[in-house]
Design an enzyme around this catalytic site. Sequence first.
Site, short mmCIF file in Angstrom:
data_model
loop_
_atom_site.label_atom_id
_atom_site.label_comp_id
_atom_site.label_asym_id
_atom_site.label_seq_id
_atom_site.Cartn_x
_atom_site.Cartn_y
_atom_site.Cartn_z
N ASP A 94 50.71 47.80 48.49
CA ASP A 94 51.46 49.07 49.21
C ASP A 94 51.79 49.99 48.19
OD1 ASP A 94 53.27 47.34 48.24
OD2 ASP A 94 54.82 47.60 49.63
N GLU A 95 51.35 49.97 47.23
CA GLU A 95 51.97 50.85 46.27
C GLU A 95 50.86 51.41 45.19
OE1 GLU A 95 55.60 49.65 42.98
OE2 GLU A 95 54.17 48.48 43.80
#
Lengths: 399, 366
Positions: A94-95
């Site tokens: 998620d990054e």
Amino acid sequence: MDQFFAAIAVLDDPSLRGKPVLVGGGGPRGVLSTASYEARQYGCRSAMPTAVALRLCPHAVLVKVPGARIRELSGKLFDILETVSPRVQPLSCDEAFIDATGSQRLLGPPEQIARSIKQQVRDELRLTASIGVAPNKFLAKLASDLEKPDGLTIVPRNTQDDPDAVARFLAPLPVGRMWGVGPSTEARLAGQKLRTFGDLQRCSIDQLRRATGGREHAEHLHRLCRGLDDRPVHGPREAKSVGHEQTFREDLNDPAHVRAVMLGQSEDVARRLRRKGHRARGVTVKIRFGDFQTITRSAVLDAPTDLTAELYRAATALFDKWADRQFRPVRLIGVSASPLTDAADEQPTLFPDPQREKQRQIEQALDTIKDRFGNRAAHRGQLPDKTQHRTYDPRNGYG
Amino acid sequence: MKVICDRGALVESLTLVSGVVVSRTPKPVLTCVKLSAKDDALTLTATDTEVSIHLSTPRVEVSEAGEALIPADKLQQIVRESTDPTLTIATKDDQTQIVGQDSRFKLLGYPAGDFPDAPTFPDDADFEVSAADLHRLIAMTIFATARENSRYAINGVLLERHNKDLTVVATDGHRLAQAKGKCKSLQDADRSAIIPTKALNLLLRLFDDAEQTVKVKVNDSQVLFATDTAVLASNLVEGNFPPYKDVIPKDGDKKATIPTDIFISAVRRAGLLTNEESKGVRMSFSDGGLVITSRAPEMGEAEIKVALPEYTGDAIDVGFNPAYLLDALKVVDENQVHLDMKAGNKPGVLRTGPNFLYVVMPVNLQ
């Protein structure tokens, strides 16, 4: 993404909104993967044992987010990011870093690109993201953390009129925000009354070296406190290995049970190999005991493979060789495949095996079924039926 | 039992038999070597229950016949570290004493009767072959064996005898080596057997005197090799050897003759710029000669030119794993090799005279 796993749990179960939510494993050995902002107020942090977090915040709701759901939303997120630039470097599910240098003519100035990403994430995922816009990776990552949740932080640029804009922006920040500065360095710097980026900016390299003890470290700090970083954004790295491991609620004391788990793991690993067009040239089995002692056993395969049966055979051969002599209860078991080769590079064989081709077709058919109907739609008869285990239902919590 | 041994000879013998001994086993007797003194000879025996060796050690004087079963690694260390010209080994019950000029070791052993019976060589050998020939046949093939058996029994070397003709074949599924030789037939029966790689590696060390003659006996589950001083017995690899004759191509119409040393050097140099992702070297054959090229991503490229004394057929591009070629070229004992090819995706055949042949699958070239 902001509190990604916890946000997914809330998204799937709106009744959790506003409550302290912990995402992670239950049982005596569970560890948190995420704590919602509400739970963080009580001191709960990711990677903390679940039991500790629940002691800090007894009224928190502990949930488990299905891996498939995480993969689904993560996939959508990266689909959005890849519309911005082909240079997307994932840091986790998620990054990511995005090099938007070449995208400005098409998509507008960086701030506009960032707003557009946030909007798409809100529209398509119904989640919030925090973005940092900066001239390099270090500053972008730092900036993305400054205004969470739902933040957008633009780091100013040094210009001819204002050559110290970045330094001035950084000056008030505590040194703990710096990449490579952990609690011990932070304490050592604090001993020299060096608490902010600005404090470090006023030091020479020699002063920093005296404060930290290492030349390399001092140079690193000297550059970072001014926001200097020239690492390029590179695309996703080629996987070097594919593996699955599992920690048990209680140590398994039956080798047959461990083998059954290894079959499921071999199946997952083989499926991922097939999906990526990789073949494994070797197999490693990792075994951890109650006292955390960990052993690994590896073997090289005669022929690279992406077939469940062949991975499983090699993995259990390693396991049995150990277990036959000195089995003791197992806390964690893992099966991984490495090194990997591309299926296209495979050395053709003198004696092609019609059985093996048939097996590959069967497994590919299973893959298609699972891709379409979910992981539990089809599996090998020997596998313990996972549906009997506790499952997370978005409406009713744990079954 | 009591014997006086020449220490140097004993070190040599122990080194040979300890190649069989397993160090980690649930059966402690298998970590031992058995000493049997009888009729002025000392025989050492070791087995891992798959492979066993009897070896009589020279230059001993038996003053009391008998047997002893003692840990092989300790005995070997003691004998090797000693500086005495001779050592006296004496056994009483399960205890063995090794006595030198200034030393006395007492080793705790096991009753000699606990040791598994190691097969002895029968009177009716199938055939005889010179140790030199046997060596050559094994060395020219053993490198091509697979580490593990797959659906075929290929973790070993196939030995076939038809009258006076011996054929030895090994393959790992990607390449196949075949060597031929002659033997002196003592029995008429044609036999074939798959012999485990471990046994053959031991055999290479055990029968290294080229002058010796080796007697061979194959029965349903075992193969035995014997000289005057040693017997090596091994269980056979169970299962089927692949139908190897079917995959030896006979239709290669592009034929190159290449000087062996130059070929080795060229392949080795081109192999410098290969890596895990690009294992193959590209070989471009034509009337003008051979050009070998290689490329390693993010590292660089290589190009080596080789003049060919002879080439017939159309030009062809084919990729080979340089390690596979070198394995075979290293054991070739002639100045020139012949390479026959059909197409870039078909196996090539390397030959030297009638007695050695090596089939190698190409690799994909992108």
